[in-house]
Design an enzyme around this catalytic site. Structure first.
Site, PDB file in Angstrom:
ATOM      1  N   ASP A  11     -35.889 -58.963   7.402  1.00  0.00           N
ATOM      2  CA  ASP A  11     -34.954 -59.892   8.204  1.00  0.00           C
ATOM      3  C   ASP A  11     -34.936 -61.359   7.568  1.00  0.00           C
ATOM      4  OD1 ASP A  11     -35.325 -58.161  10.201  1.00  0.00           O
ATOM      5  OD2 ASP A  11     -37.186 -58.771  10.816  1.00  0.00           O
ATOM      6  N   LYS A  33     -37.187 -51.958   5.680  1.00  0.00           N
ATOM      7  CA  LYS A  33     -36.406 -51.742   7.017  1.00  0.00           C
ATOM      8  C   LYS A  33     -35.217 -52.774   7.178  1.00  0.00           C
ATOM      9  CE  LYS A  33     -37.803 -53.259  11.375  1.00  0.00           C
ATOM     10  NZ  LYS A  33     -36.540 -54.045  11.981  1.00  0.00           N
ATOM     11  N   LEU A  62     -30.745 -49.730  13.672  1.00  0.00           N
ATOM     12  CA  LEU A  62     -29.609 -50.258  14.337  1.00  0.00           C
ATOM     13  C   LEU A  62     -29.787 -50.174  15.891  1.00  0.00           C
ATOM     14  CD1 LEU A  62     -26.758 -48.982  12.096  1.00  0.00           C
ATOM     15  CD2 LEU A  62     -27.792 -51.157  11.920  1.00  0.00           C
ATOM     16  N   LEU A  64     -29.191 -47.784  18.210  1.00  0.00           N
ATOM     17  CA  LEU A  64     -27.809 -47.221  18.710  1.00  0.00           C
ATOM     18  C   LEU A  64     -27.961 -46.815  20.246  1.00  0.00           C
ATOM     19  CD1 LEU A  64     -26.523 -45.074  15.999  1.00  0.00           C
ATOM     20  CD2 LEU A  64     -25.834 -47.357  16.248  1.00  0.00           C
ATOM     21  N   HIS A  65     -27.161 -47.161  21.046  1.00  0.00           N
ATOM     22  CA  HIS A  65     -27.224 -47.005  22.453  1.00  0.00           C
ATOM     23  C   HIS A  65     -25.757 -47.091  23.071  1.00  0.00           C
ATOM     24  CE1 HIS A  65     -29.602 -48.017  26.595  1.00  0.00           C
ATOM     25  NE2 HIS A  65     -28.760 -47.065  26.443  1.00  0.00           N
ATOM     26  N   ILE A  67     -22.541 -44.050  24.662  1.00  0.00           N
ATOM     27  CA  ILE A  67     -22.342 -42.693  25.188  1.00  0.00           C
ATOM     28  C   ILE A  67     -22.396 -41.767  23.858  1.00  0.00           C
ATOM     29  CG2 ILE A  67     -20.697 -43.401  27.036  1.00  0.00           C
ATOM     30  CD1 ILE A  67     -18.241 -42.461  25.088  1.00  0.00           C
ATOM     31  N   THR A  70     -19.799 -41.751  21.135  1.00  0.00           N
ATOM     32  CA  THR A  70     -19.819 -42.893  20.120  1.00  0.00           C
ATOM     33  C   THR A  70     -21.025 -43.040  19.230  1.00  0.00           C
ATOM     34  OG1 THR A  70     -18.541 -44.136  21.816  1.00  0.00           O
ATOM     35  CG2 THR A  70     -19.933 -45.403  20.129  1.00  0.00           C
ATOM     36  N   ARG A 178     -49.925 -56.913  13.293  1.00  0.00           N
ATOM     37  CA  ARG A 178     -50.176 -57.942  12.807  1.00  0.00           C
ATOM     38  C   ARG A 178     -51.399 -58.206  12.116  1.00  0.00           C
ATOM     39  NH1 ARG A 178     -45.418 -58.777  13.471  1.00  0.00           N
ATOM     40  NH2 ARG A 178     -44.356 -60.482  14.661  1.00  0.00           N
ATOM     41  N   GLY A 207     -43.357 -57.481   9.387  1.00  0.00           N
ATOM     42  CA  GLY A 207     -42.227 -58.261   8.690  1.00  0.00           C
ATOM     43  C   GLY A 207     -42.822 -59.476   8.285  1.00  0.00           C
ATOM     44  N   ARG A 208     -42.596 -60.611   9.240  1.00  0.00           N
ATOM     45  CA  ARG A 208     -43.070 -61.960   8.699  1.00  0.00           C
ATOM     46  C   ARG A 208     -44.563 -62.431   8.300  1.00  0.00           C
ATOM     47  NH1 ARG A 208     -40.460 -63.872  14.477  1.00  0.00           N
ATOM     48  NH2 ARG A 208     -41.186 -61.658  14.866  1.00  0.00           N
TER      49      ARG A 208
END
Length: 232
Positions: A11, A33, A62, A64-65, A67, A70, A178, A207-208
């Site tokens: 990120d 990621k 991503l 995705l959400h 129909i 799509t 964590r 991540g962080r």
């Protein structure tokens, strides 16, 4: 040395930083990621940049959400990028998940995101999901696997229940991981890497605690070493 089952969340504020982080951590981890912000800012080029020459697995997160038609088109659109994992929201339903599975690249796992790790029990009621969280996650997980998902995303708190629900053949991915002593930040349901792995997770999203360290490579190496000791 086998890389540890960690997906480092890149990120980053810009493409150069993301690529640098990826190069520092890839000797120690199996996966990097790429999330929505980085992908929307730089597009498909980001995948080649973070993959580099190492061939590290890329997790395209991503969520995705939409129909089914799509989501099928979106899955086809990213298939040429060869992500190892592509996420969709389980709440999109079985037809949407099936459409993603049928449209993705052959070597891409469709991972259904159950309930975001930022959500609390109170949040579930407010958005109309029957709780408690572990039961809601278990229901979504079972439905997603029946629809063809070969991976699931759930918090460490639910991973043992999800493993019992779906069996050993499904890849379980856990964000909200964590290391001991690290701040939870905006994650509501968390666990240490060691605990998440012991409970049945296959891939830990971190991540962080890694990318925010003074030396991301050293931070990744330390966590990877701890996990390798546990796995040996």
């Amino acid at each position: 040395m086998t890389p540890a089952p960690i997906a480092v969340a890149l990120d980053a504020p810009d493409l150069e930083t993301a690529a640098q982080w990826a190069s520092l951590v890839t000797p120690h981890v199996s996966t990097v990621k790429v999330g929505l912000e980085l992908y929307l800012r730089y597009g498909p080029d980001v995948i080649a940049s973070v993959r580099g020459a190492s061939g590290v697995q890329v997790f395209l997160d991503l969520k995705l959400h939409d129909i089914p038609n799509t989501v099928a088109g979106a899955s086809r659109a990213v298939a040429r990028l060869r992500p190892a994992i592509l996420t969709v929201h389980a709440a999109g339903g079985p037809a949407m998940i099936r459409a993603a599975v049928e449209s993705a690249a052959d070597n891409t796992k469709i991972a259904a995101v159950t309930i975001l790790t930022s959500l609390t029990e109170d949040d579930l009621g407010r958005i109309g999901l029957l709780g408690p969280a572990d039961e809601a996650v278990r229901r979504l997980a079972g439905m997603a696997v029946e629809a063809g998902a070969t991976a699931l995303v759930c918090s460490p708190n639910e991973v043992s229940a999800v493993r019992a629900e779906v069996g050993p053949g499904v890849t379980l991915i856990t964000p909200g991981v964590r290391p001991a002593g690290a701040a939870a930040q905006d994650q509501a349901r968390v666990a240490t890497p060691e605990q998440a792995l012991a409970d049945g997770a296959d891939l830990l999203v971190i991540g962080r605690p890694i990318t925010g360290a003074a030396d991301p490579g050293a931070a990744a190496a330390a966590i990877a070493a701890s996990l390798r000791r546990q796995l040996s």
